[in-house]
Design an enzyme around this catalytic site. Sequence first.
Site, PDB file in Angstrom:
ATOM      1  N   SER A   1       0.832  -1.204   0.000  1.00 47.74           N
ATOM      2  CA  SER A   1       0.000   0.000   0.000  1.00 47.74           C
ATOM      3  C   SER A   1       0.872   1.261   0.000  1.00 47.74           C
ATOM      4  CB  SER A   1      -0.962  -0.040   1.189  1.00 47.74           C
ATOM      5  OG  SER A   1      -1.897   1.012   1.117  1.00 47.74           O
TER       6      SER A   1
ATOM      7  N   HIS B   1      -8.048  -0.126  -0.329  1.00 48.28           N
ATOM      8  CA  HIS B   1      -7.924  -1.245  -1.263  1.00 48.28           C
ATOM      9  C   HIS B   1      -9.256  -1.826  -1.698  1.00 48.28           C
ATOM     10  CE1 HIS B   1      -3.790  -0.647  -0.583  1.00 48.28           C
ATOM     11  NE2 HIS B   1      -3.905  -0.912   0.695  1.00 48.28           N
TER      12      HIS B   1
END
Length: 309
Positions: free
Chosen positions: A86, A195
């Site tokens: 991420s 996400h």
Amino acid sequence: MTVLFTFPGQGAQRPGMLHRLPDHPETARTLAETGEVLGTDPLALDTPDALASSRAVQLCLLTAGVAMARTLIALGAQPSMVAGLSIGAYPAAVVAGALDYRDAVALVARRGRLMDEAFPHGYGMAAIVGLTQAQLDILIDQVHTAASPVYLANLNAERQLVISGADAALDAVMALARAQGASRAERLAVSVPSHCALFDAAAGEMLAAFAQVTLRRPRTTFLSSSMARMLADPLRIAEDLATNMARQVRWGDTARLAWERGARLAVEMPPGLVLSNLTAPELCEGLAIGCDNTAIDTVLALCARFARA
């Protein structure tokens, strides 16, 4: 054999993390550059109150990752590959030579602000351990609605998964998961639903921001944990960084890719050992360590040994 540097994502943060970085000129340089871009002292970002915001968390993870990696490289530990989870993809891109650090600071500040503004409360992420993706998909389908959404966000390992969404939906899936035999189902220290499709609009804004920045071909192999593949085209790396907030994380596949490309030592930048624990099972006859619990001299010695092997 090769050395992989890994960079953790949101949830790994802890108060005081920037104050515990090594006393080295590269740390001082990184903190100074961060402060110049932000116009504020970055050491004020790692207080418990400051870390309530995604912007501060992400800036701390960027700063810590780059400072530690720069220090190790200055002391002779050169990675052959980098990968980040991420927000960790940003320091990975900097260390790979694809993204200028000052640009990264400005982009991460924008990324964190967009994420905070999009979902200031009522959303988050939760870890589900002990169920397969197929089992968890069924539970998500039972709970997900437009008014109370929940999505599969991270495929960290075969039975180590993460979901994102609204608080009520997360609670419902966690309860069902426990009833199905999950060994762990708990909220993560992440206040936004990363996400998943909830961040499609913010990802579009980040794409526009990246259009104003020049990226370069990486000098060090850059592995995308969203795509579980190597990226070398600067435009593709820019797209990957801009949109990873809205894409699933495939860390297990990325760790296997690193192993297939020769990685046998994975060194996790601070803070924490989340990625070390996830990566170790994929490095057959290899080793995954974290800078947080390994002396720098030991890290350097291991990097030298694995690089020569």
